[in-house]
Design a protein around this motif. Structure first.
Motif, PDB file in Angstrom:
ATOM      1  N   LEU A 178      13.183  24.171 -64.072  1.00 30.55           N
ATOM      2  CA  LEU A 178      14.454  24.408 -63.393  1.00 30.55           C
ATOM      3  C   LEU A 178      15.091  25.733 -63.819  1.00 30.55           C
ATOM      4  N   CYS A 179      14.913  26.113 -65.066  1.00 31.75           N
ATOM      5  CA  CYS A 179      15.528  27.343 -65.577  1.00 31.75           C
ATOM      6  C   CYS A 179      15.089  28.581 -64.798  1.00 31.75           C
ATOM      7  N   ARG A 180      13.911  28.557 -64.264  1.00 33.72           N
ATOM      8  CA  ARG A 180      13.415  29.713 -63.503  1.00 33.72           C
ATOM      9  C   ARG A 180      14.156  29.925 -62.195  1.00 33.72           C
ATOM     10  N   PHE A 181      14.881  28.896 -61.732  1.00 33.54           N
ATOM     11  CA  PHE A 181      15.508  28.963 -60.416  1.00 33.54           C
ATOM     12  C   PHE A 181      17.030  29.065 -60.467  1.00 33.54           C
ATOM     13  N   VAL A 182      17.598  29.326 -61.629  1.00 33.42           N
ATOM     14  CA  VAL A 182      19.043  29.516 -61.727  1.00 33.42           C
ATOM     15  C   VAL A 182      19.434  30.707 -60.856  1.00 33.42           C
ATOM     16  N   GLY A 183      20.438  30.517 -60.010  1.00 37.21           N
ATOM     17  CA  GLY A 183      20.902  31.561 -59.102  1.00 37.21           C
ATOM     18  C   GLY A 183      20.248  31.501 -57.731  1.00 37.21           C
ATOM     19  N   GLU A 184      19.312  30.589 -57.530  1.00 35.20           N
ATOM     20  CA  GLU A 184      18.638  30.463 -56.240  1.00 35.20           C
ATOM     21  C   GLU A 184      19.058  29.179 -55.535  1.00 35.20           C
ATOM     22  N   THR A 185      18.903  29.171 -54.213  1.00 33.56           N
ATOM     23  CA  THR A 185      19.214  27.984 -53.429  1.00 33.56           C
ATOM     24  C   THR A 185      18.055  27.001 -53.537  1.00 33.56           C
ATOM     25  N   VAL A 186      18.383  25.766 -53.882  1.00 31.96           N
ATOM     26  CA  VAL A 186      17.389  24.713 -54.073  1.00 31.96           C
ATOM     27  C   VAL A 186      17.896  23.426 -53.419  1.00 31.96           C
ATOM     28  N   THR A 187      16.992  22.474 -53.252  1.00 32.91           N
ATOM     29  CA  THR A 187      17.362  21.132 -52.819  1.00 32.91           C
ATOM     30  C   THR A 187      16.866  20.151 -53.865  1.00 32.91           C
ATOM     31  N   VAL A 188      17.736  19.242 -54.275  1.00 34.59           N
ATOM     32  CA  VAL A 188      17.411  18.254 -55.295  1.00 34.59           C
ATOM     33  C   VAL A 188      17.596  16.864 -54.680  1.00 34.59           C
ATOM     34  N   PHE A 189      16.543  16.063 -54.754  1.00 32.85           N
ATOM     35  CA  PHE A 189      16.612  14.678 -54.324  1.00 32.85           C
ATOM     36  C   PHE A 189      16.768  13.806 -55.555  1.00 32.85           C
ATOM     37  N   THR A 190      17.628  12.802 -55.444  1.00 31.41           N
ATOM     38  CA  THR A 190      17.927  11.967 -56.595  1.00 31.41           C
ATOM     39  C   THR A 190      17.403  10.546 -56.398  1.00 31.41           C
ATOM     40  N   LYS A 191      17.289   9.851 -57.523  1.00 30.73           N
ATOM     41  CA  LYS A 191      16.885   8.442 -57.514  1.00 30.73           C
ATOM     42  C   LYS A 191      18.114   7.606 -57.206  1.00 30.73           C
ATOM     43  N   SER A 192      18.500   7.592 -55.951  1.00 36.73           N
ATOM     44  CA  SER A 192      19.697   6.864 -55.547  1.00 36.73           C
ATOM     45  C   SER A 192      19.589   6.531 -54.068  1.00 36.73           C
ATOM     46  N   GLY A 193      20.481   5.713 -53.624  1.00 38.19           N
ATOM     47  CA  GLY A 193      20.470   5.316 -52.224  1.00 38.19           C
ATOM     48  C   GLY A 193      21.615   5.948 -51.452  1.00 38.19           C
ATOM     49  N   GLY A 194      21.702   5.594 -50.200  1.00 36.94           N
ATOM     50  CA  GLY A 194      22.779   6.104 -49.364  1.00 36.94           C
ATOM     51  C   GLY A 194      22.670   7.595 -49.146  1.00 36.94           C
ATOM     52  N   VAL A 195      23.796   8.208 -48.923  1.00 38.84           N
ATOM     53  CA  VAL A 195      23.837   9.642 -48.632  1.00 38.84           C
ATOM     54  C   VAL A 195      23.306  10.472 -49.790  1.00 38.84           C
ATOM     55  N   SER A 196      23.558  10.058 -51.029  1.00 41.70           N
ATOM     56  CA  SER A 196      23.105  10.854 -52.178  1.00 41.70           C
ATOM     57  C   SER A 196      21.591  10.907 -52.279  1.00 41.70           C
ATOM     58  N   GLY A 197      20.892   9.933 -51.718  1.00 37.21           N
ATOM     59  CA  GLY A 197      19.440   9.948 -51.719  1.00 37.21           C
ATOM     60  C   GLY A 197      18.848  10.930 -50.728  1.00 37.21           C
ATOM     61  N   CYS A 198      19.687  11.489 -49.850  1.00 39.74           N
ATOM     62  CA  CYS A 198      19.226  12.448 -48.845  1.00 39.74           C
ATOM     63  C   CYS A 198      19.069  13.856 -49.409  1.00 39.74           C
ATOM     64  N   GLY A 199      19.492  14.061 -50.619  1.00 38.04           N
ATOM     65  CA  GLY A 199      19.323  15.362 -51.257  1.00 38.04           C
ATOM     66  C   GLY A 199      20.592  16.179 -51.290  1.00 38.04           C
ATOM     67  N   PHE A 200      20.625  17.091 -52.244  1.00 40.84           N
ATOM     68  CA  PHE A 200      21.732  18.019 -52.429  1.00 40.84           C
ATOM     69  C   PHE A 200      21.168  19.423 -52.359  1.00 40.84           C
ATOM     70  N   THR A 201      21.735  20.264 -51.511  1.00 38.54           N
ATOM     71  CA  THR A 201      21.293  21.650 -51.400  1.00 38.54           C
ATOM     72  C   THR A 201      22.425  22.553 -51.853  1.00 38.54           C
ATOM     73  N   GLY A 202      22.079  23.520 -52.693  1.00 36.30           N
ATOM     74  CA  GLY A 202      23.064  24.473 -53.177  1.00 36.30           C
ATOM     75  C   GLY A 202      22.412  25.462 -54.113  1.00 36.30           C
ATOM     76  N   VAL A 203      23.236  26.335 -54.658  1.00 35.89           N
ATOM     77  CA  VAL A 203      22.751  27.336 -55.611  1.00 35.89           C
ATOM     78  C   VAL A 203      22.753  26.702 -56.995  1.00 35.89           C
ATOM     79  N   LEU A 204      21.593  26.743 -57.663  1.00 33.89           N
ATOM     80  CA  LEU A 204      21.500  26.218 -59.022  1.00 33.89           C
ATOM     81  C   LEU A 204      22.314  27.126 -59.931  1.00 33.89           C
ATOM     82  N   PHE A 205      23.385  26.583 -60.461  1.00 31.34           N
ATOM     83  CA  PHE A 205      24.376  27.371 -61.178  1.00 31.34           C
ATOM     84  C   PHE A 205      24.231  27.249 -62.686  1.00 31.34           C
ATOM     85  N   GLY A 206      23.935  26.052 -63.144  1.00 24.15           N
ATOM     86  CA  GLY A 206      23.838  25.841 -64.579  1.00 24.15           C
ATOM     87  C   GLY A 206      22.915  24.692 -64.889  1.00 24.15           C
ATOM     88  N   ILE A 207      22.421  24.668 -66.114  1.00 24.38           N
ATOM     89  CA  ILE A 207      21.519  23.608 -66.539  1.00 24.38           C
ATOM     90  C   ILE A 207      21.644  23.414 -68.041  1.00 24.38           C
TER      91      ILE A 207
END
Length: 106
Positions: free
Chosen positions: A16-45
């Motif tokens: 993940l550290c290699r992609f700080v400052g880039e637009t990414v999509t992260v899918f989570t182990k969850s249901g509902g809308v949050s399971g559809c993924g989050f897209t944004g700029v990786l800002f911190g880790i």
């Protein structure tokens, strides 16, 4: 930033550290809308969370010129813009809840 330190998720954190400052999509182990993924700029880790800027805020209102300059005609008398301000949003996602991480190939 945890890019130098590792825990049980060391491979994922390191990747993940290699992609700080880039637009990414992260899918989570969850249901509902949050399971559809989050897209944004990786800002911190760190070893526990990542931060995505999922919605940028509005730009500053006319940084050059005063209320009487020609660039500021859309300002009200009390120097506020007529359209609503967008403060943006940041999403904190726990590392151990990440199911998939998508990024551009180049």
């Amino acid at each position: 930033m945890a890019c130098g330190g590792f825990n049980s998720n060391q491979s994922l954190v390191h990747s993940l550290c290699r992609f700080v400052g880039e637009t990414v999509t992260v899918f989570t182990k969850s249901g509902g809308v949050s399971g559809c993924g989050f897209t944004g700029v990786l800002f911190g880790i760190n070893n526990d969370f990542i931060q995505l800027v999922t919605d940028r805020g509005t730009s500053p209102a006319h940084p050059i010129g005063g209320p009487n300059s020609s660039c500021c005609r859309d300002l009200d008398f009390d120097n506020r813009r007529r359209e609503p301000f967008n403060l943006g949003s940041v999403c904190d996602i726990p590392i151990d809840k990440i199911a998939a991480f998508c990024h551009n190939a180049v």
